[in-house]
Every structure is written in structure tokens, then in C-alpha cells.
Design a protein around this motif. Structure first.
Motif, PDB file in Angstrom:
ATOM      1  N   UNK A  73       0.832  -1.205   0.000  1.00  0.00           N
ATOM      2  CA  UNK A  73       0.000   0.000   0.000  1.00  0.00           C
ATOM      3  C   UNK A  73       0.869   1.259   0.000  1.00  0.00           C
ATOM      4  N   UNK A  74       0.742   2.093  -1.031  1.00  0.00           N
ATOM      5  CA  UNK A  74       1.592   3.287  -1.108  1.00  0.00           C
ATOM      6  C   UNK A  74       0.982   4.457  -0.358  1.00  0.00           C
ATOM      7  N   UNK A  75       1.830   5.409  -0.012  1.00  0.00           N
ATOM      8  CA  UNK A  75       1.355   6.668   0.558  1.00  0.00           C
ATOM      9  C   UNK A  75       1.451   7.734  -0.534  1.00  0.00           C
ATOM     10  N   UNK A  76       0.855   8.885  -0.267  1.00  0.00           N
ATOM     11  CA  UNK A  76       0.965   9.970  -1.240  1.00  0.00           C
ATOM     12  C   UNK A  76       2.426  10.351  -1.453  1.00  0.00           C
ATOM     13  N   UNK A  77       3.201  10.336  -0.370  1.00  0.00           N
ATOM     14  CA  UNK A  77       4.613  10.683  -0.491  1.00  0.00           C
ATOM     15  C   UNK A  77       5.353   9.742  -1.437  1.00  0.00           C
ATOM     16  N   UNK A  78       5.103   8.437  -1.300  1.00  0.00           N
ATOM     17  CA  UNK A  78       5.768   7.462  -2.166  1.00  0.00           C
ATOM     18  C   UNK A  78       5.331   7.630  -3.608  1.00  0.00           C
TER      19      UNK A  78
ATOM     20  N   UNK B  27       2.060  16.487  -4.595  1.00  0.00           N
ATOM     21  CA  UNK B  27       1.101  15.805  -3.725  1.00  0.00           C
ATOM     22  C   UNK B  27      -0.330  16.205  -4.067  1.00  0.00           C
TER      23      UNK B  27
ATOM     24  N   UNK C 292      -3.577  14.056  -5.619  1.00  0.00           N
ATOM     25  CA  UNK C 292      -4.888  14.033  -4.968  1.00  0.00           C
ATOM     26  C   UNK C 292      -5.972  14.417  -5.971  1.00  0.00           C
TER      27      UNK C 292
ATOM     28  N   UNK D 182      -6.580  11.543  -8.299  1.00  0.00           N
ATOM     29  CA  UNK D 182      -7.379  10.522  -7.631  1.00  0.00           C
ATOM     30  C   UNK D 182      -8.862  10.910  -7.657  1.00  0.00           C
TER      31      UNK D 182
ATOM     32  N   UNK E 260     -15.555   5.706  -3.064  1.00  0.00           N
ATOM     33  CA  UNK E 260     -14.562   6.564  -2.422  1.00  0.00           C
ATOM     34  C   UNK E 260     -13.398   5.738  -1.867  1.00  0.00           C
TER      35      UNK E 260
ATOM     36  N   UNK F 107      -9.896   4.030  -0.660  1.00  0.00           N
ATOM     37  CA  UNK F 107      -8.621   4.443  -0.095  1.00  0.00           C
ATOM     38  C   UNK F 107      -7.520   4.108  -1.104  1.00  0.00           C
ATOM     39  N   UNK F 108      -6.320   4.632  -0.846  1.00  0.00           N
ATOM     40  CA  UNK F 108      -5.201   4.306  -1.736  1.00  0.00           C
ATOM     41  C   UNK F 108      -4.933   2.800  -1.727  1.00  0.00           C
ATOM     42  N   UNK F 109      -5.172   2.178  -0.582  1.00  0.00           N
ATOM     43  CA  UNK F 109      -4.970   0.725  -0.475  1.00  0.00           C
ATOM     44  C   UNK F 109      -5.917  -0.010  -1.425  1.00  0.00           C
TER      45      UNK F 109
ATOM     46  N   UNK G  36       5.123  22.668  -2.537  1.00  0.00           N
ATOM     47  CA  UNK G  36       4.123  21.601  -2.495  1.00  0.00           C
ATOM     48  C   UNK G  36       4.092  20.961  -1.107  1.00  0.00           C
TER      49      UNK G  36
ATOM     50  N   UNK H 228      -7.215   9.524   2.443  1.00  0.00           N
ATOM     51  CA  UNK H 228      -7.532   8.336   1.653  1.00  0.00           C
ATOM     52  C   UNK H 228      -6.625   7.177   2.019  1.00  0.00           C
TER      53      UNK H 228
ATOM     54  N   UNK I 118       1.394  11.219   5.057  1.00  0.00           N
ATOM     55  CA  UNK I 118       1.830  11.452   3.682  1.00  0.00           C
ATOM     56  C   UNK I 118       2.891  10.454   3.249  1.00  0.00           C
ATOM     57  N   UNK I 119       3.614   9.897   4.223  1.00  0.00           N
ATOM     58  CA  UNK I 119       4.746   9.052   3.859  1.00  0.00           C
ATOM     59  C   UNK I 119       5.951   9.889   3.452  1.00  0.00           C
ATOM     60  N   UNK I 120       6.021  11.123   3.961  1.00  0.00           N
ATOM     61  CA  UNK I 120       7.159  12.005   3.700  1.00  0.00           C
ATOM     62  C   UNK I 120       8.039  11.977   4.951  1.00  0.00           C
TER      63      UNK I 120
END
Lengths: 241, 428
Positions: free
Chosen positions: A174-179, A188, A192, A195, A209, A211-213, B9, B23, B141-143
Motif C-alpha cells: 500500500x503506497x502513501x501519497x509521499x511514495x 502531492x 490528490x 485521484x 470513495x 482508499x489508496x490501499x 508543495x 484516503x 503522507x509518507x514524507x
């Protein structure tokens, strides 16, 4: 003579099943135990009447859906049949495949062999057969017109969305927005927004709706259906001045 | 790969806060909840500090003080209430960033205007709140944040240099000593806030790492135990059943023609054991429950005329509902087969609060009131309640319906005392 392509990673069972078909139905059977073995070259040699394909290839990155799409691309007249255990593990993939492609039937591996052969004979004669009752609970009563293979292009409207889907597919977990931002080079807030652009379309695929997962799981499962549109958008973006 | 303007950003992303990126599930729920609690408590402490100081020093509150305090409370409430509520629907980042920036600026200005000189050094809770918020956003955010490098960079940053220059110019222009002292104290409060924010970020990130390690260790031990349990099951149950089948074949108690049936029995037993595992996992789809029984009927040569579709088969139910559906299928389908029905129809109907399991057969028909006591249907009727098991005769068979209370996964089961009270009120 009827030509059948059988694709199943369990080599012993595949050969035994092929022998039964040759013996009882008098068909010619080509067996492939790797999804990667179903190549355009193979499909060019033989005009297969039916392709019977397992869905799950745990030792490969390709799935049965890749094989079915390959066959459909190069032999559109070939009847497509899924042969599967049909347990919860493949239930979502089975449903996606059923709705994306005009499958002639779905057969359960656990059904008595005689019944499986009856279904194959019925597909050969009339072009389709009702899905196995043991697998029916995994299939919707009607196919959604919004979930056919061509409609997946609606999820990839431009290169930015293509980058997002590619990053989701390439993520191991599962990725995050940062990844996602690091792998796509997008900001970022841009991610969004992208998405948000696909959320309404994803609702047609049963994701409310997400989730990223959930998007990650969907992208990995439907990769064969998304990939052609992803490649097309990215190539167009690269080619643009 | 870094995009242009990624620093802006990132600043924007942090200004918007963690809930705008909702999300994703919180990477660590414990740390998420703890940081929210700390942030809200610190906002409460910071918000009350100036007024408490003024009242404690015996000063009378003027109209200006009351207006500033009201504005301070209002802006802190707008900041703090969403933090306290937690994630609901993710908010638009720009909307959230605007709200937080405006309210934060108003709150800081009111706080600085309200607090007497030495009270400015009580600004540290603001730093802790800010640090907790920043850390939570970075985890969502994973930052990754590098607090050590961050403090040094901040002290060399244009923001910090600008603040220092502004204070120096202000001090040079002012002639009153109290004005200069206040400016020095403001800068001291500013540094204190930044330092406590830095410490809070380190604490939250460190806590997250420790909790993550502990969780991974726990999961690894659970997976190890599960592998051993499965290995034991494979040896004990599966190998034992295979050996039993082999012994029966070798002893001649099973004819060659019946070996296929023996293997079908074995397969069915393994599928039932598999289903038990799925149900014990806590929730299961209705399709998974009915599938082994449909397969069993097919193995016995029974034609399945009708089978549910995904609309009902895809419904997820909790373990206790699943057990009852399993019980119902385990009685209704074998009964139809024992009655000699050449075909059956299996139907599921899911309503607001019930699952109806229905099996129609062509086995000649029967009367539910005359079934043998203590056996399948009778025991099922006792379990479900007489009004929840119905049968109707057709021209050549029966339709039997079992009606089971539907409990979705996650919904708590009734405690026994409440269940008895509910049953009593229903029966009356």
C-alpha cells in the motif's frame, strides 16, 4: 477437428485433462503451463476454436486475464472459457474477468470431469454454456456495460492519471501519497486531484470513495486491463512536442 | 525524481494537515490517536495560559483583553475540533490549508497580544501542538522528516532570518525599554516554540518507530505460530485422512469402483475444514459457505438447477451468522439428496436483518411436523426457532426455507442476557 488451447500451471493435471479431452471428445489439445508461453507466435500457428484458461498463476507476474486478453487480441473468434478453483482467493479476479470479456463459460475444477466435458462440448456447439453453479455466486446476475475491457480507458484519461495508475501497480505494498509523489514526480496535491478525477468512474467498478490501499489492490488485479491504456497515454505524452 | 516547486508543495501539504490526505489509513492508529490527544490538550493549555496569567497577577481584564480572548478561543476551536473528531471525510487540501493558516495566524496574534511580557515564555505548548500535527501529517503522507537536519535548516532559513531582522529593526526603532524587552521576549517565545515543536516531532517519530517494530515483531510471531499450526493440521488431519482412505482401499472394504467416491468424500471433508477456518477468521462471504455443499451435490450427480448470484453471494456476514447458514446448508442439501432428488435449486435472499436460505428439491415431498426427533431438521428447527424454519410441498418435492438473523461483521453480538430479553420481547 476442434482445436483447444489449455493453459494451466499445474502441469500434471493439465496433461491428464488434455488426455481425457483427446480421448473422449476427439479434439486436438495444445497445453501451456506458463501464461508467458501463450505468445502471438503460438496463436498465429493454430486457429484455436476454444481457449480454456486457469486464472491463477502464482509463480508468474502474469495472470489468466493476461492470457485471455492475448487470445482475444490475436484470435477474436476463439471461444474463451475460464477453468478455476473458484474460491475466495480468485473471486474478485473472476468477477473482473467475467465482466470485462465475453466469456463463453466458467468451469469449476472441482466439478465432475464428465460435467466439465459436457460444458466444453456445449461451448463448441452453441458458442456458450451457463457458468458452473458452484461459481455462479461469484458472478453478477448481469454484466455491467461499464466494466467491459474497452471501458477501462475511462480510468486513464490523460498521462497524469496514467502515471498514477502505473505507480500504484508498481508499488509492492500500500503506497502513501509521499511514495507516489517520489515515484511519479508529481506534486502531492496534483496526485490528490488525479485521484478525485477517477473516483466517480471507480464507483462503476464497485469501489466507493476508495482508499489508496483499495486503489492499489484494484490496479494490481486489473493491471492487464489498464496497462494498454496506460502505455498509450504515456507514449502520446512522450511523443508530444 | 523530484518535481519543480516541491518545497512549496510540501509546505502546502503540511499546512493542509493529515486529515486532508485521509484516503490512506493511518499507518499507526495508536500514534495517530496519541498525537491528536496531545495536540488538543496543548491547544487548551496554550489558549488558557494568558487569561490565567492575567487573572493570577490581579490585573483587570479590559474590553480589548476580552475581545482578544474570544477571538483566541474561537480560532483554537476551529483548529482543534477537527483534530479531536479524527478522520471522517477527507477535506479539500486548499480549503483545509486556508482554514488552518488563517485561524492559526489569528490565534497566534491574539495570544501574543494578550499575553503579558514574561507570560510569552509560556508559548511552549503551541510548539508541542504544532510538532504533533507536523509529525502526524508526515506519517500520513509518507514524507520522512529528519528532525536533526530540519532544525539546522530552519535556523538558516529565510523565515527565521526574516523574523530576526524584523525584530532587530523593531528594537532599533523603539525607544521605550519595555518595547525592546517585549521584542526580545517575543523572539524567545518564537525560538522556544520552534524548539518544542522539534522535540515533539522527534518524540512522535520515535514512538511511531517503536510501535511499528513491536507490531512487526508481534505479527511475525503470529505468522510463525500460524505456519506451525497449519503444518500440524496438514500432518494430523490431512495425512491421517489420506492414510485412512488408503487403509480402506488396501483392506478391500472399498471396491475399486468406489475409490472415486472415497476421494470425493475426502475432498468434501477438506473443504469443510477449510470453511471452518474461514468462518473462524471472523467474517466470510455467503458464496464461500454454500459452495462446498453445491460441489458435494454435483459430486453425487445431482443437477443444480439454480444457484445464487453475486448480489446475495457476495454479502459478508459475521462468524455466528455464517455458522447458522452453514448448519442450514448442512441439513437442507443432504436431506434433498437423501430423498433421491435428481436436481435441486439453492437460493439466498438477503434482507435488512435476515438471510433466507432456501433449497427446493424433487424428492417426493415431506411434512416438517413429522420429521424424526433429534435428527437434522428437528435440531435445526430447535436452533433457529420453529417460526424460522418453513417448508412447502410442491408437485413433486419440497421447498424448505431457513431464516437466519443477519449480523454484519463488526457489529457486536448480543450478550446472552440481552439475547434472551430480545427473544422474549419478540415472542410476546
Amino acid at each position: 477437428m476442434t482445436e483447444l488451447l489449455l493453459v494451466d500451471d499445474t502441469a500434471t493435471n493439465a496433461e491428464l485433462f488434455a488426455d481425457l479431452i483427446r480421448d473422449r471428445l476427439a479434439w486436438r489439445v495444445t497445453v501451456c503451463t506458463l501464461a508467458a508461453d501463450v505468445t502471438p507466435e503460438l496463436l498465429a500457428i493454430t486457429d484455436f476454436d476454444l481457449a480454456v484458461v486457469d486464472l491463477s498463476f502464482p509463480r508468474e507476474t502474469l495472470t489468466g486475464l493476461d492470457v485471455l486478453l492475448q487470445v482475444r487480441r490475436h484470435r477474436p473468434a476463439t471461444s474463451l472459457v475460464v477453468l478455476t478453483q473458484g474460491d475466495d482467493w480468485v473471486a474478485d479476479l473472476l468477477r473482473d474477468t467475467w465482466e470485462a470479456l465475453p466469456l463463453a463459460s466458467v468451469i469449476s475444477k472441482a466439478t465432475p470431469i464428465a460435467a466439465q466435458l459436457v460444458v466444453l462440448r456445449q461451448v463448441e456447439e452453441s458458442g456458450s454454456a451457463p457458468p458452473d453453479p458452484a461459481l455462479q455466486p461469484w458472478l453478477p446476475a448481469e454484466r455491467s456495460p461499464w466494466r467491459s475491457a474497452e471501458m477501462y480507458g475511462r480510468l486513464v484519461q490523460h498521462a497524469g492519471q496514467a502515471k498514477l495508475w502505473r505507480a500504484l501497480i508498481d508499488s509492492a505494498q500500500e503506497p502513501s501519497y509521499g511514495e507516489l509523489a517520489r515515484s511519479t514526480g508529481l506534486k502531492l496535491n496534483t496526485l490528490k486531484n488525479y485521484r478525485a478525477q477517477v473516483v466517480n468512474e471507480l464507483a462503476l467498478h464497485g469501489l466507493t470513495d476508495p482508499t489508496l490501499k483499495e486503489m492499489h489492490q484494484f490496479s494490481r488485479r486489473c493491471r492487464p486491463l489498464l496497462q494498454p491504456f496506460i502505455d498509450q497515454r504515456l507514449q502520446s505524452a512522450d511523443a508530444a512536442p | 525524481m523530484r518535481a519543480e516547486g516541491d518545497t512549496i508543495d510540501l509546505w502546502f501539504a503540511f499546512a493542509a494537515g493529515s486529515d486532508s490526505w485521509g484516503e490512506t489509513e493511518p499507518p499507526n492508529v495508536l500514534v495517530d490517536q496519541a498525537s491528536r490527544l496531545v495536540e488538543v490538550l496543548c491547544l487548551l493549555v496554550a489558549g488558557s495560559w494568558p487569561i490565567v496569567w492575567l487573572l493570577a497577577s490581579g490585573d483587570r481584564l479590559g474590553t480589548r483583553d476580552i475581545v482578544l480572548f474570544a477571538l483566541l478561543v474561537l480560532s483554537l476551536a476551529v483548529l482543534g475540533i477537527p483534530v479531536l473528531r479524527g478522520r471522517r471525510r477527507p477535506t479539500e487540501p486548499w480549503r483545509s490549508a486556508a482554514r488552518r493558516t488563517v485561524c492559526g495566524s489569528i490565534a497566534l496574534a491574539c495570544w501574543a497580544g494578550l499575553a503579558p511580557d514574561l507570560a510569552l515564555l509560556g508559548a511552549w505548548p503551541i510548539g508541542v501542538a504544532a510538532g504533533a500535527d507536523i509529525a502526524r501529517t508526515s506519517l500520513t503522507l509518507g514524507v520522512p522528516l529528519r528532525p536533526g537536519a530540519w532544525l539546522g535548516r530552519f535556523l538558516r532559513s529565510p523565515v527565521h532570518i526574516g523574523v530576526v531582522l524584523a525584530l532587530v529593526v523593531g528594537a532599533w526603532l523603539l525607544t521605550a525599554r519595555s518595547g525592546t524587552l517585549r521584542i526580545v521576549l517575543l523572539y524567545g517565545a518564537f525560538l522556544l516554540t520552534v524548539t518544542t515543536a522539534w522535540l515533539a516531532i522527534i518524540a512522535v517519530v520515535h514512538l511511531d518507530r517503536r510501535v511499528q517494530i513491536a507490531r512487526e515483531d508481534f505479527e511475525r510471531r503470529v505468522v510463525e505460530r500460524e505456519h506451525r499450526r497449519r503444518g500440524h493440521w496438514l500432518h494430523d488431519d490431512v495425512c491421517s485422512d489420506l492414510r485412512s482412505a488408503r487403509l480402506r482401499i488396501e483392506s478391500g472394504s472399498v471396491a475399486e469402483a468406489d475409490v472415486g467416491g472415497l476421494l470425493d468424500d475426502l475432498e468434501h471433508q477438506l473443504r469443510m475444514r477449510q470453511l471452518d477456518e474461514f468462518i473462524d477468521a471472523g467474517s466470510v462471504r455467503l458464496a464461500e459457505i454454500i459452495q462446498p455443499y453445491v460441489r458435494r451435490a454435483q459430486q453425487e450427480g445431482v443437477t443444480i438447477e439454480e444457484s445464487p448470484t453475486l448480489d446475495s453471494g457476495g454479502v459478508v456476514v459475521a462468524g455466528d451468522t455464517a455458522r447458522l447458514v452453514q448448519r442450514a446448508m448442512g441439513v437442507l442439501v443432504p436431506n434433498a439428496m437423501h430423498a433421491g432428488s435428481p436436481s435441486i435449486a439453492v437460493r439466498l435472499r438477503v434482507t435488512e436483518g435476515t438471510v433466507e436460505v432456501e433449497v427446493e428439491d424433487h424428492g417426493g415431498g415431506f411434512d416438517l411436523d413429522t420429521v424424526p426427533l433429534g435428527r437434522g431438521l428437528d435440531r435445526l428447527r430447535d436452533e433457529l426457532g420453529p417460526e424460522h424454519l418453513r417448508s412447502t410441498r410442491t408437485d413433486d418435492g419440497s421447498i424448505v426455507q431457513a431464516i437466519i438473523a443477519l449480523r454484519p461483521p463488526g457489529e457486536p453480538a448480543l450478550r446472552p442476557s440481552r439475547r434472551r430479553a430480545a427473544e422474549t420481547s419478540t415472542s410476546t
